[in-house]
Write an enzyme that holds these catalytic residues in place. Structure first.
Site, PDB file in Angstrom:
ATOM      1  N   SER A   1      44.144  32.721 -11.600  1.00 37.17           N
ATOM      2  CA  SER A   1      44.268  33.471 -12.863  1.00 37.17           C
ATOM      3  C   SER A   1      43.600  32.650 -13.959  1.00 37.17           C
ATOM      4  CB  SER A   1      45.745  33.678 -13.213  1.00 37.17           C
ATOM      5  OG  SER A   1      46.290  32.480 -13.770  1.00 37.17           O
ATOM      6  N   ASP A   2      43.381  33.259 -15.112  1.00 31.27           N
ATOM      7  CA  ASP A   2      43.011  32.443 -16.269  1.00 31.27           C
ATOM      8  C   ASP A   2      44.317  31.937 -16.900  1.00 31.27           C
ATOM      9  OD1 ASP A   2      41.655  31.076 -18.230  1.00 31.27           O
ATOM     10  OD2 ASP A   2      40.308  32.712 -18.733  1.00 31.27           O
ATOM     11  N   TRP A   3      44.156  31.132 -17.917  1.00 29.76           N
ATOM     12  CA  TRP A   3      45.279  30.429 -18.549  1.00 29.76           C
ATOM     13  C   TRP A   3      46.349  31.432 -19.016  1.00 29.76           C
ATOM     14  CZ3 TRP A   3      45.199  25.122 -18.863  1.00 29.76           C
ATOM     15  CH2 TRP A   3      46.200  24.519 -19.636  1.00 29.76           C
ATOM     16  N   GLU A   4      47.489  31.437 -18.360  1.00 29.01           N
ATOM     17  CA  GLU A   4      48.613  32.334 -18.696  1.00 29.01           C
ATOM     18  C   GLU A   4      48.236  33.806 -18.632  1.00 29.01           C
ATOM     19  OE1 GLU A   4      50.019  30.869 -22.482  1.00 29.01           O
ATOM     20  OE2 GLU A   4      51.123  29.242 -21.517  1.00 29.01           O
ATOM     21  N   SER A   5      47.182  34.145 -17.911  1.00 27.97           N
ATOM     22  CA  SER A   5      46.800  35.566 -17.904  1.00 27.97           C
ATOM     23  C   SER A   5      47.759  36.409 -17.062  1.00 27.97           C
ATOM     24  CB  SER A   5      45.344  35.754 -17.459  1.00 27.97           C
ATOM     25  OG  SER A   5      45.182  35.491 -16.086  1.00 27.97           O
TER      26      SER A   5
END
Ligand code: NOJ
Length: 742
Positions: free
Chosen positions: A270-274
Site C-alpha cells: 500500500s502507500d503510506w496509510e492508504s
C-alpha cells in the site's frame, strides 16, 4: 550477531529451492506470524507504542521503512534473525528515488536524456549506495504518466509518454535489481503508483482522477506492464481513486489485470496509510472494513498504518478473508526475502573502496546531468559562450549558487556538501582569466524585492554576457507540492526584463522540478537552457554545456504549455472532429463588441492563446545542426507477426560533433476508436561527427500497433499507418505502410 556475513550469498538462490523453503516456512507459521510479515513499520509510528525492535522480536513486523544507518539496520536484522519467532530477516525500505548519497537529476530530468543505459547506470549507483547502508528495497521507479505540470510529483515521473516511460522504467528496474537480487548492490524495486495517480484532477496531489477505461489501458497501465515484464519485485498502490474505487482496494486492477492478465508474482504494498484512508475516501466504514477490502483486493504489505495487525486475524477467523489469501501474500513476501539472499546474508558490511565508488557515482551523476539538460532556445547561436573571449561575466539569480536546491525533491539521504552549484562549476571551468561577478538579486525564487539591483545592472553593463539562474527551489515540487500557477515565482520575470534592457547577451538557465510557463520571458532572453533539478553534479554539467565542452542533447519528455489554461496539453492528443487550423483561429482582441454568436467553420482553439505548446514534446536544440532525409519504409506492407523497417539518413550539417535523439512517431488514422494524432514508437540516441551522415533504422513490430478497446481488450486492426521520423514530435519527414489481414 555475526557481522562477518555480507551480501551477496555466493550463488543466487534457486527458484525451486526457494519454493520449497517458502512452503516449509509458511507451514510452520501461525496466523499472527503471517500477518506480522505483512506489516511495514517505521520508527516511532508503531501503535500501540512499542519500539521497532520489540515489534520485530514479537514477529509483528516483517519490514521496516526509514531506518538508514547500517548499524541500526544490522541490529534490527539481528533481532529478526535471532529473536523473532521464525528468524525471518527484514525487508528494509527507503525512498531511493534519484540517488542515495550521490544525487542524479530528478527522474523527469533523467527522462530528458532519453538514454535507458544511462538511466540504468544511475539506478545502479543509487542501489549500490543504498545497499551499503543495508537498505534492500526502494520505492522507485515512479512511472505515473504525467500530463499536468502543476502536479508537484511530475518531478518524480518520467514524463508524459507511454513508450518513453516504459523503456526507462525497465532500465531503472534493471539498475536497481541488477542481474540478481542477491548480488551485492542490488535492491528490490517498486513500480508506483498503481495506477492513475498522475491524472490527479487539476494537478492537485491526491485529488481524484478521471480516466476512461480505454485510456487507462492505453496510456496509464503500459509502463507498469513494462516494469512487470522487466521483473520488478514490487508495486505500490496509488493514493487516488479510479472510477470510484480507491486503487488500494481495486480488485479489478490488482487481481484481474496485475495478477491475472500480467501474471505478476511479486508483492503489492500500500502507500503510506492508504489502507485506513479507504474510509476517508468513503469506500469503507472503518479500519476493519478497510483492512478486509485491501487484503481481498490483493495488497500484501501495509505501509505505516496497522489495520492488518489489528483486524486481519479476526477477519480470517470470521471468514471475511480467506486463509489462502494470507498464505499467498506471505509466500510472496518470503519469496522476495529469499531472492534477496537475506536468509543467507542478512547483515550488511561495507567492503569496497568508498572513494573509488564515489568517483564513479559522481561521473555517472555528471553524465546524467549533462544529457538531461535541454537547450530550448539559442538565438543567433549565442551558446556556447567562448570562454577565451569572456573577460567578465555577470552571474545572477537566486539559483546560481544553490547546491542544495539543485538536488530536487526526495533526497532524504543526499549529501548536499558534495553538490556542486552552477557558480562553482563555472568558476572551476573558467579559472581566473574571466572575472565573475555574482549577485543573486533575489534572495529566493519567490522574493518580490530586489537586493543590489543597481550593482547587478552595473555588473551586466560591464560584462560580456549575463547568465541568469532562475526557476524554483526543490521544495516547490514533489509530493504535496503542486502549484496552480507555474510561472517563474516572485520577481524573477521582472529581473529578466531589467537585465534585458541592458542590451547585453542574456542566457537563462532554469532549474525546476516541472515545466514552468515561460512565455513571458522566452522572448526576453537570447538563450535558454532547461536544467531541471540536475543533482549533485549539476554545476559542472551546466558549465560544460554553456562553454561548449559538450553539446546539449536532452529532449523534452513532457510538453511545455504557454499558459496553465492550456493544461492538459500533450503531444499524443486526439484529433477531434475540429482540429485547430491556423486559418480558423480568432483572436480575442479582433472580436467586435456585440459580435453575433458564431461557430461555423471554427476549430478547437482558445481565443486568447495559440493552440500550440511553447515547446513541443521531444524538442531540444544542439550546437550541431541535424538534418533528416531519405525516409525508407520496407516492406510497404506487413501482416500480423511481421516487422516493418523504417530508416532515415541523419546528417550533422553543423561544425561540432554532437548527440541527437532521433524519434519515430506513428499514427493509426482510421480505427474503431479514435487514436492519438501521433504516438512515439521508437527513439535512438546517436553521436554524429560534423559533416557525417548515418543511417538510423527502427524496427516496428505489428504488435506495437495494437491498442486496447473495451470490451474486446488488446486488438490489432489492419489498415494504413502514417509514420514520421525526426528530432521532435513535430517531425515532418513522413511516410506510411499498410498492415494487412493475416
Ligand atoms: C508516500 C508516497 O506517495 C510514496 O511514493 C512513498 O514511497 C511513501 N510515501 C514512502 O515514503
Amino acid at each position: 550477531m555475526d557481522p562477518s556475513h555480507q551480501r551477496p550469498a555466493a550463488d543466487p538462490p534457486k527458484a525451486l529451492d526457494i519454493q520449497d523453503r517458502v512452503a516449509a516456512l509458511v507451514a510452520r507459521m501461525s496466523l499472527d506470524d503471517k500477518i506480522g510479515q505483512m506489516a511495514l513499520g517505521q520508527p516511532g509510528t508503531a501503535s500501540p507504542p512499542e519500539t521497532l525492535g520489540d515489534a520485530i522480536r514479537g514477529g509483528r513486523i516483517g519490514a521496516v521503512v526509514n531506518v538508514v544507518e547500517r548499524a541500526a539496520i544490522n541490529e534490527l536484522q539481528r533481532i529478526a534473525v535471532e529473536e523473532s519467532p521464525h528468524g525471518i530477516p527484514l525487508l528494509v525500505g527507503r525512498d531511493v528515488i534519484h540517488g542515495f548519497q550521490t544525487i542524479l537529476p530528478i527522474p523527469l530530468g533523467q527522462a530528458a536524456s532519453w538514454n535507458p543505459e544511462l538511466v540504468r547506470a544511475g539506478a545502479r549507483v543509487a542501489a549500490e549506495e543504498a545497499a551499503r547502508s543495508g537498505i534492500n528495497w526502494t520505492f522507485a521507479p515512479m512511472i505515473d504518466i504525467s500530463r499536468d505540470p502543476r502536479w508537484g510529483r511530475i518531478a518524480e515521473s518520467l514524463g508524459e509518454d507511454v513508450f518513453l516511460t516504459g523503456r526507462l522504467a525497465m532500465a531503472m528496474v534493471e539498475g536497481f535489481q541488477g542481474r540478481s537480487l542477491a548480488d551485492a548492490g542490488s535492491i528490490a524495486a517498486c513500480a508506483k503508483h498503481f495506477a492513475g495517480y498522475g491524472a490527479a484532477e487539476s494537478g492537485r496531489d491526491y485529488a481524484t482522477t478521471n480516466i476512461p477505461d480505454n485510456e487507462l489501458h492505453n496510456v496509464y497501465l503500459p509502463p507498469f506492464r513494462a516494469a512487470v515484464e522487466g521483473g520488478v519485485a514490487s508495486l505500490m498502490t496509488s493514493f487516488s481513486d479510479l472510477d470510484g474505487v480507491p486503487a488500494t482496494a481495486h480488485a479489478g486492477l490488482l487481481r484481474d489485470v496485475l495478477r491475472g492478465q500480467w501474471s505478476f508474482d511479486g508483492i503489492v504494498v500500500s502507500d503510506w496509510e492508504s489502507i485506513p484512508q479507504l474510509s476517508v475516501h468513503g469506500l469503507t466504514a472503518n479500519d476493519r472494513e478497510a483492512a478486509i477490502a485491501a487484503a481481498n483486493a490483493g495488497v500484501e504489505v501495509e505501509m505505516a498504518s496497522a489495520t492488518y495487525a489489528r483486524h486481519l486475524a479476526d477477519a480470517v477467523r470470521s471468514g471475511r478473508v480467506d486463509l489462502e489469501t494470507i498464505d499467498a501474500a506471505v509466500a510472496r513476501i518470503l519469496t522476495l526475502k529469499f531472492e534477496l539472499g537475506l536468509f543467507e546474508a542478512p547483515y550488511t558490511q561495507a567492503t569496497d573502496n568508498p572513494q573509488a565508488k564515489r568517483e564513479t557515482a559522481l561521473q555517472v551523476a555528471r553524465q546524467a546531468a549533462l544529457q538531461s539538460m535541454v537547450l530550448l532556445k539559442n538565438h543567433n547561436d549565442l551558446l556556447p559562450l567562448d570562454s577565451q573571449r569572456m573577460e567578465r561575466l555577470a552571474i545572477l539569480g537566486p539559483l546560481a549558487d544553490a547546491a542544495y536546491e539543485q538536488l530536487g525533491t526526495w533526497i532524504f539521504d543526499g549529501e548536499a556538501d558534495r553538490s556542486v552549484s552552477a557558480l562553482a562549476g563555472i568558476r572551476a571551468r573558467l579559472g581566473s582569466d574571466t572575472e565573475i561577478i555574482h549577485l543573486p538579486v533575489l534572495e529566493t525564487s519567490r522574493s518580490r524585492e530586489f537586493v543590489d539591483i543597481d550593482a547587478a545592472l552595473a555588473a551586466v553593463r560591464a560584462a560580456d554576457a549575463a547568465i541568469l539562474f532562475l526557476g524554483e527551489e526543490s521544495i516547490l515540487s514533489g509530493e504535496a507540492h503542486s502549484r496552480a500557477n507555474i510561472d517563474l515565482p516572485g520577481a524573477q520575470a521582472k529581473l529578466v526584463q531589467r537585465i534585458r534592457a541592458s542590451g547585453k547577451p542574456v542566457v537563462a538557465v532554469i532549474l525546476a522540478g516541472r515545466p514552468l510557463t515561460l512565455a513571458n520571458i522566452v522572448d526576453q532572453v537570447d538563450a535558454m537552457l532547461y536544467a531541471w533539478h540536475p543533482g549533485s553534479m549539476g554545476g559542472p554539467a551546466i558549465a560544460d554545456l554553456l562553454f561548449g565542452i559538450e553539446s546539449p542533447s536532452g529532449k523534452l519528455p513532457v510538453t511545455f504549455p504557454r499558459a496553465v489554461g492550456q493544461i492538459p496539453l500533450y503531444y499524443n492528443a486526439k484529433n477531434t472532429g475540429k482540429p485547430p487550423r491556423p486559418d480558423t483561429v480568432t483572436r480575442i482582441d479582433e472580436i467586435p463588441v456585440q459580435a453575433p454568436q458564431t461557430s461555423l467553420g471554427m476549430s478547437a482553439f482558445h481565443l486568447d492563446i495559440d493552440h500550440t505548446p511553447l515547446f513541443a514534446f521531444g524538442h531540444g536544440l544542439s550546437y550541431a545542426r541535424f538534418e533528416y532525409s531519405d525516409l525508407r519504409i520496407r516492406p510497404p506492407q506487413i501482416a500480423p507477426g511481421e516487422c516493418v523497417r523504417i530508416s532515415v539518413e541523419l546528417r550533422n550539417a553543423g561544425r561540432r560533433a554532437a548527440e541527437e535523439i532521433a524519434q519515430l512517431y506513428v499514427r493509426d488514422p482510421v480505427a474503431s476508436i479514435t487514436r492519438p494524432v501521433r504516438e512515439l514508437k521508437g527513439f535512438q540516441r546517436v553521436r554524429v561527427a560534423p559533416g557525417q551522415a548515418v543511417r538510423i533504422e527502427f524496427r516496428l513490430h505489428a504488435d506495437d500497433l495494437r491498442f486496447y478497446r473495451r470490451p474486446s481488450g488488446w486488438i490489432l486492426e489492419p489498415g494504413r499507418f502514417q509514420v514520421w521520423v525526426g528530432g521532435d514530435s513535430n517531425a515532418d519527414l513522413a511516410g506510411e505502410f499498410q498492415l494487412i489481414d493475416a
